[in-house]
Design a protein around this motif. Sequence first.
Motif, PDB file in Angstrom:
ATOM      1  N   VAL A 288      33.774  15.878  -5.522  1.00  0.00           N
ATOM      2  CA  VAL A 288      32.994  16.855  -5.212  1.00  0.00           C
ATOM      3  C   VAL A 288      31.539  16.532  -5.587  1.00  0.00           C
ATOM      4  O   VAL A 288      31.253  16.430  -6.900  1.00  0.00           O
ATOM      5  CB  VAL A 288      33.443  17.915  -5.798  1.00  0.00           C
ATOM      6  N   CYS A 289      30.827  16.768  -4.649  1.00  0.00           N
ATOM      7  CA  CYS A 289      29.161  16.509  -4.816  1.00  0.00           C
ATOM      8  C   CYS A 289      28.246  17.551  -4.637  1.00  0.00           C
ATOM      9  O   CYS A 289      28.556  18.540  -3.945  1.00  0.00           O
ATOM     10  CB  CYS A 289      28.794  15.236  -3.957  1.00  0.00           C
ATOM     11  N   ILE A 290      27.378  17.610  -5.463  1.00  0.00           N
ATOM     12  CA  ILE A 290      26.309  18.496  -5.232  1.00  0.00           C
ATOM     13  C   ILE A 290      24.824  17.914  -4.510  1.00  0.00           C
ATOM     14  O   ILE A 290      24.411  16.888  -4.939  1.00  0.00           O
ATOM     15  CB  ILE A 290      25.852  19.243  -6.442  1.00  0.00           C
ATOM     16  N   GLY A 291      24.127  18.588  -3.564  1.00  0.00           N
ATOM     17  CA  GLY A 291      23.109  17.949  -2.987  1.00  0.00           C
ATOM     18  C   GLY A 291      21.970  18.914  -3.771  1.00  0.00           C
ATOM     19  O   GLY A 291      22.029  19.964  -3.837  1.00  0.00           O
ATOM     20  N   LEU A 292      20.920  18.092  -3.409  1.00  0.00           N
ATOM     21  CA  LEU A 292      19.443  18.678  -3.866  1.00  0.00           C
ATOM     22  C   LEU A 292      19.435  19.474  -5.116  1.00  0.00           C
ATOM     23  O   LEU A 292      19.247  20.676  -5.045  1.00  0.00           O
ATOM     24  CB  LEU A 292      18.939  19.653  -2.600  1.00  0.00           C
ATOM     25  N   ASN A 293      19.978  18.856  -6.038  1.00  0.00           N
ATOM     26  CA  ASN A 293      20.198  19.713  -7.476  1.00  0.00           C
ATOM     27  C   ASN A 293      18.998  19.454  -8.395  1.00  0.00           C
ATOM     28  O   ASN A 293      19.399  19.593  -9.630  1.00  0.00           O
ATOM     29  CB  ASN A 293      21.540  19.551  -8.068  1.00  0.00           C
ATOM     30  N   TYR A 294      18.161  18.637  -8.192  1.00  0.00           N
ATOM     31  CA  TYR A 294      16.801  18.395  -8.928  1.00  0.00           C
ATOM     32  C   TYR A 294      15.603  18.773  -8.303  1.00  0.00           C
ATOM     33  O   TYR A 294      15.364  18.821  -7.149  1.00  0.00           O
ATOM     34  CB  TYR A 294      16.893  16.990  -9.098  1.00  0.00           C
ATOM     35  N   HIS A 295      14.956  19.647  -9.237  1.00  0.00           N
ATOM     36  CA  HIS A 295      13.760  20.271  -8.775  1.00  0.00           C
ATOM     37  C   HIS A 295      12.642  19.047  -8.036  1.00  0.00           C
ATOM     38  O   HIS A 295      12.234  19.085  -7.044  1.00  0.00           O
ATOM     39  CB  HIS A 295      13.117  21.067  -9.668  1.00  0.00           C
TER      40      HIS A 295
ATOM     41  N   GLU B  36      23.319   9.082 -10.455  1.00  0.00           N
ATOM     42  CA  GLU B  36      23.794  10.523 -10.793  1.00  0.00           C
ATOM     43  C   GLU B  36      24.694  10.545 -11.912  1.00  0.00           C
ATOM     44  O   GLU B  36      25.300   9.586 -12.130  1.00  0.00           O
ATOM     45  CB  GLU B  36      24.699  11.158  -9.476  1.00  0.00           C
ATOM     46  N   LEU B  37      24.700  11.706 -12.703  1.00  0.00           N
ATOM     47  CA  LEU B  37      25.496  12.095 -13.528  1.00  0.00           C
ATOM     48  C   LEU B  37      26.973  12.623 -13.077  1.00  0.00           C
ATOM     49  O   LEU B  37      26.912  13.483 -12.458  1.00  0.00           O
ATOM     50  CB  LEU B  37      24.897  12.964 -14.670  1.00  0.00           C
ATOM     51  N   ALA B  38      27.959  11.748 -13.389  1.00  0.00           N
ATOM     52  CA  ALA B  38      29.185  12.272 -12.839  1.00  0.00           C
ATOM     53  C   ALA B  38      29.951  12.870 -14.031  1.00  0.00           C
ATOM     54  O   ALA B  38      30.100  12.342 -15.010  1.00  0.00           O
ATOM     55  CB  ALA B  38      30.077  10.965 -12.480  1.00  0.00           C
ATOM     56  N   VAL B  39      30.794  13.922 -13.559  1.00  0.00           N
ATOM     57  CA  VAL B  39      31.383  14.908 -14.445  1.00  0.00           C
ATOM     58  C   VAL B  39      32.995  14.650 -13.952  1.00  0.00           C
ATOM     59  O   VAL B  39      33.373  15.073 -13.059  1.00  0.00           O
ATOM     60  CB  VAL B  39      31.192  16.405 -14.564  1.00  0.00           C
TER      61      VAL B  39
ATOM     62  N   LEU C 218      29.782  14.795  -8.776  1.00  0.00           N
ATOM     63  CA  LEU C 218      28.562  14.193  -8.761  1.00  0.00           C
ATOM     64  C   LEU C 218      27.701  15.400  -8.729  1.00  0.00           C
ATOM     65  O   LEU C 218      27.456  16.266  -7.784  1.00  0.00           O
ATOM     66  CB  LEU C 218      28.464  13.103  -7.620  1.00  0.00           C
ATOM     67  N   THR C 219      26.612  15.217  -9.587  1.00  0.00           N
ATOM     68  CA  THR C 219      26.037  16.296 -10.028  1.00  0.00           C
ATOM     69  C   THR C 219      24.525  16.512  -9.339  1.00  0.00           C
ATOM     70  O   THR C 219      23.323  17.556  -9.668  1.00  0.00           O
ATOM     71  CB  THR C 219      25.615  16.688 -11.386  1.00  0.00           C
ATOM     72  N   GLY C 220      24.112  15.573  -8.548  1.00  0.00           N
ATOM     73  CA  GLY C 220      23.025  15.517  -7.882  1.00  0.00           C
ATOM     74  C   GLY C 220      21.834  14.354  -8.470  1.00  0.00           C
ATOM     75  O   GLY C 220      22.074  13.568  -9.333  1.00  0.00           O
TER      76      GLY C 220
END
Length: 286
Positions: free
Chosen positions: A74-81, A126-129, A240-242
């Motif tokens: 499961v991935c997260i998009g646009l998660n860094y300013h 990316e940092l993976a959790v 995947l956290t962005g």
Amino acid sequence: MKLLRWGPPDAEKPGLIAADGSIRDLSAEIADLAPARMTPADWDRLHGLDPAALPAVPAGERLGPPVAGVGNIVCIGLNYHDHARETGIPAPPEPIVFNKHTGALTGPAGPVPLPRGSLKMDWEAELAVVIGTRAYAVREQDALAHVAGYCVANDVSERVYQMERGGQWVKGKSCPGFCPLGPWLVTPDEVPDPQALRVWLEVNGRRMQDGTTADMIFPVAFLVSYLSRFMALQPGDVILTGTPAGTGLGHDTFLREGDRIRLGIDGLGEQDQPVTANGAGNGGGH
């Protein structure tokens, strides 16, 4: 602990990194680093082992993905300013959620093959959790208790497939070799603050990404809690956290055959991947 899986594709064995940096074989203690064997009780038992008493793994062994039997990515998009700024897109009011197919998984040394017809293959450090216990409708303050560990990931993307071919992003995220994971699964006791990690990536020796997880729009604990509102996260699921700024999309430059990608995260190790010809095998194993 720094845990890993070593050996040929689809025949990896579990191991750990000893204090002297050597790899020790865990296969007599645990069958594999699989979803059913990543609970806090499992980690406590492995913590109690004396690494010096475990067989040494010969130097130069291939490393596979550090988790076996991953059910979902499961991935997260646009998660860094800073990444949102470089794309010119406003920070999202809620996390952008998408998936990668598990067929994209490979080890930390790749290689990463260009898909046939690729024009805009991109990198994303990316940092993976990794989830260790089932998480459904969990509170943010309890969310990190469900995490088995953290690792480095490269969310490789084909931007034409992702953005110019219609439908869901999953099409541009899921080709073989598009999810190098590892080298290690690092247990939470060694990552006291997942929002204090430096994330970097180089292409052909040129530093392209150099950010910090402190710049995340939605931090790790929030993401685990948020996702658990909509799905029951299972042991072995990978989030995947962005990615920070510095993607190929942000620079309008993309990967070509013969390029080399190197990336890492503080305390979680490094990856090093060649980009190979169109349609080449991924060589990474699951």
